[in-house]
Enzyme design. Structure first.
Site, PDB file in Angstrom:
ATOM      1  N   GLU A 160     -44.210  42.593  35.004  1.00 35.42           N
ATOM      2  CA  GLU A 160     -44.863  41.373  34.496  1.00 35.42           C
ATOM      3  C   GLU A 160     -43.843  40.349  34.010  1.00 35.42           C
ATOM      4  O   GLU A 160     -44.186  39.210  33.745  1.00 35.42           O
ATOM      5  CB  GLU A 160     -45.877  41.733  33.389  1.00 35.42           C
ATOM      6  CG  GLU A 160     -45.304  42.015  32.005  1.00 35.42           C
ATOM      7  CD  GLU A 160     -44.600  43.359  31.867  1.00 35.42           C
ATOM      8  OE1 GLU A 160     -44.421  44.076  32.888  1.00 35.42           O
ATOM      9  OE2 GLU A 160     -44.206  43.697  30.736  1.00 35.42           O
ATOM     10  N   CYS A 173     -43.737  51.009  32.013  1.00 31.68           N
ATOM     11  CA  CYS A 173     -42.854  51.387  30.905  1.00 31.68           C
ATOM     12  C   CYS A 173     -43.598  52.266  29.897  1.00 31.68           C
ATOM     13  O   CYS A 173     -43.935  53.400  30.233  1.00 31.68           O
ATOM     14  CB  CYS A 173     -42.235  50.142  30.302  1.00 31.68           C
ATOM     15  SG  CYS A 173     -40.665  50.489  29.518  1.00 31.68           S
ATOM     16  N   HIS A 232     -40.551  46.537  33.934  1.00 29.85           N
ATOM     17  CA  HIS A 232     -41.566  45.563  33.494  1.00 29.85           C
ATOM     18  C   HIS A 232     -41.842  44.539  34.603  1.00 29.85           C
ATOM     19  O   HIS A 232     -41.276  43.443  34.583  1.00 29.85           O
ATOM     20  CB  HIS A 232     -41.059  44.798  32.256  1.00 29.85           C
ATOM     21  CG  HIS A 232     -41.188  45.549  30.981  1.00 29.85           C
ATOM     22  ND1 HIS A 232     -42.182  45.302  30.058  1.00 29.85           N
ATOM     23  CD2 HIS A 232     -40.455  46.553  30.466  1.00 29.85           C
ATOM     24  CE1 HIS A 232     -42.058  46.115  29.032  1.00 29.85           C
ATOM     25  NE2 HIS A 232     -41.007  46.883  29.252  1.00 29.85           N
ATOM     26  N   ARG A 279     -35.413  49.617  27.291  1.00 28.83           N
ATOM     27  CA  ARG A 279     -35.516  50.962  26.689  1.00 28.83           C
ATOM     28  C   ARG A 279     -36.428  51.825  27.550  1.00 28.83           C
ATOM     29  O   ARG A 279     -37.414  52.410  27.093  1.00 28.83           O
ATOM     30  CB  ARG A 279     -36.012  50.877  25.245  1.00 28.83           C
ATOM     31  CG  ARG A 279     -35.108  50.008  24.373  1.00 28.83           C
ATOM     32  CD  ARG A 279     -35.446  50.102  22.912  1.00 28.83           C
ATOM     33  NE  ARG A 279     -35.061  51.409  22.391  1.00 28.83           N
ATOM     34  CZ  ARG A 279     -35.823  52.157  21.601  1.00 28.83           C
ATOM     35  NH1 ARG A 279     -37.008  51.778  21.260  1.00 28.83           N
ATOM     36  NH2 ARG A 279     -35.380  53.305  21.156  1.00 28.83           N
TER      37      ARG A 279
HETATM   38  N1  GLN Z   1     -39.170  53.104  24.665  1.00 26.72           N
HETATM   39  C1  GLN Z   1     -40.557  52.754  24.662  1.00 26.72           C
HETATM   40  C2  GLN Z   1     -41.459  53.929  24.368  1.00 26.72           C
HETATM   41  O1  GLN Z   1     -41.028  55.014  24.285  1.00 26.72           O
HETATM   42  C3  GLN Z   1     -40.951  52.124  25.965  1.00 26.72           C
HETATM   43  C4  GLN Z   1     -40.238  50.826  26.161  1.00 26.72           C
HETATM   44  C5  GLN Z   1     -40.999  49.781  26.870  1.00 26.72           C
HETATM   45  O2  GLN Z   1     -42.217  49.898  27.115  1.00 26.72           O
HETATM   46  N2  GLN Z   1     -40.353  48.698  27.170  1.00 26.72           N
HETATM   47  O3  GLN Z   1     -42.611  53.755  24.248  1.00 26.72           O
END
Ligand code: GLN
Length: 199
Positions: free
Chosen positions: A184, A89, A182, A147
């Site tokens: 994890e 992410c 994610h 996100r």
């Molecule tokens: N939206 C976050 C970012 O731009 C990433 C989101 C996440 O790691 N769960 O860093």
């Protein structure tokens, strides 16, 4: 002469970048697998790790903290020296070649030839879960997207390891593995094990 043998799993120390975000869940998975993990907050921490996990969180904040902790350059040098690294992410955003919708001063390691768009899955569905088929694993993997960034394009040196719909959500280039979700948080050690196979 005896050939230098690879370290066994029990001899490895896997670092988890611990400046911000979901690092403790990654540590829990690594400990479940039976490798020792070490939180990386300083250049000294980095020196003793064989590989590094970059967790999810907020990539703009992580970028700032990497600079203030004097970690950006040492991590960059280790990556260029082929230290295995797994970015999830926000961690994937940090490893990307190009960040779309990032902050102007946001840094990335340009370690994998992907263009990623931050928060690309829209407001209503900024978080969702999906079953993902990963070729190297038997049975699906539960993907938790929070996100999440989207890989909008990638170069020919990148291998797409899994898709969600039309999007690549797991990708690899040499020693660099990235996931837009994610792993994890899935209560599943298999993807971390896959990463460790390359360590
Ligand atoms: N939206 C976050 C970012 O731009 C990433 C989101 C996440 O790691 N769960 O860093």
């Amino acid at each position: 002469m005896v050939a230098q043998s690879q370290k066994s799993k029990s001899e490895l120390t896997v670092g988890v970048l611990a400046l911000q975000g979901a690092f403790s869940s990654h540590e829990a998975v690594l400990n479940k697998i039976g490798v020792s993990s070490r939180q990386v907050r300083t250049p000294q921490d980095l020196e003793v790790v064989d590989a590094l996990v970059m967790p999810g969180g907020e990539s703009t904040t992580m970028s700032q903290l990497l600079e203030s902790a004097n970690l950006f350059e040492p991590i960059n040098a280790r990556i260029k020296n082929r230290m295995p690294v797994f970015g999830t992410c926000a961690g994937m955003i940090l490893l990307a070649k190009t960040i779309i919708d990032g902050r102007d001063d946001q840094l990335s390691f340009n370690a994998i030839d992907i263009d990623v768009q931050r928060n690309a899955y829209g407001r209503q569905i900024d978080s969702f879960e999906a079953e993902i088929e990963i070729g190297a694993l038997t049975g699906s993997f539960h993907g938790v997207f929070i996100r999440a960034p989207r890989i909008v394009s990638f170069g020919s040196s990148v291998t797409a390891l899994a898709y969600c719909g039309d999007d690549v959500v797991l990708a690899q280039q040499d020693k660099v593995l990235v996931a837009s979700f994610h792993p994890e948080l899935a209560n599943d050690i298999r993807l971390h094990e896959l990463f460790l196979e390359g360590v």
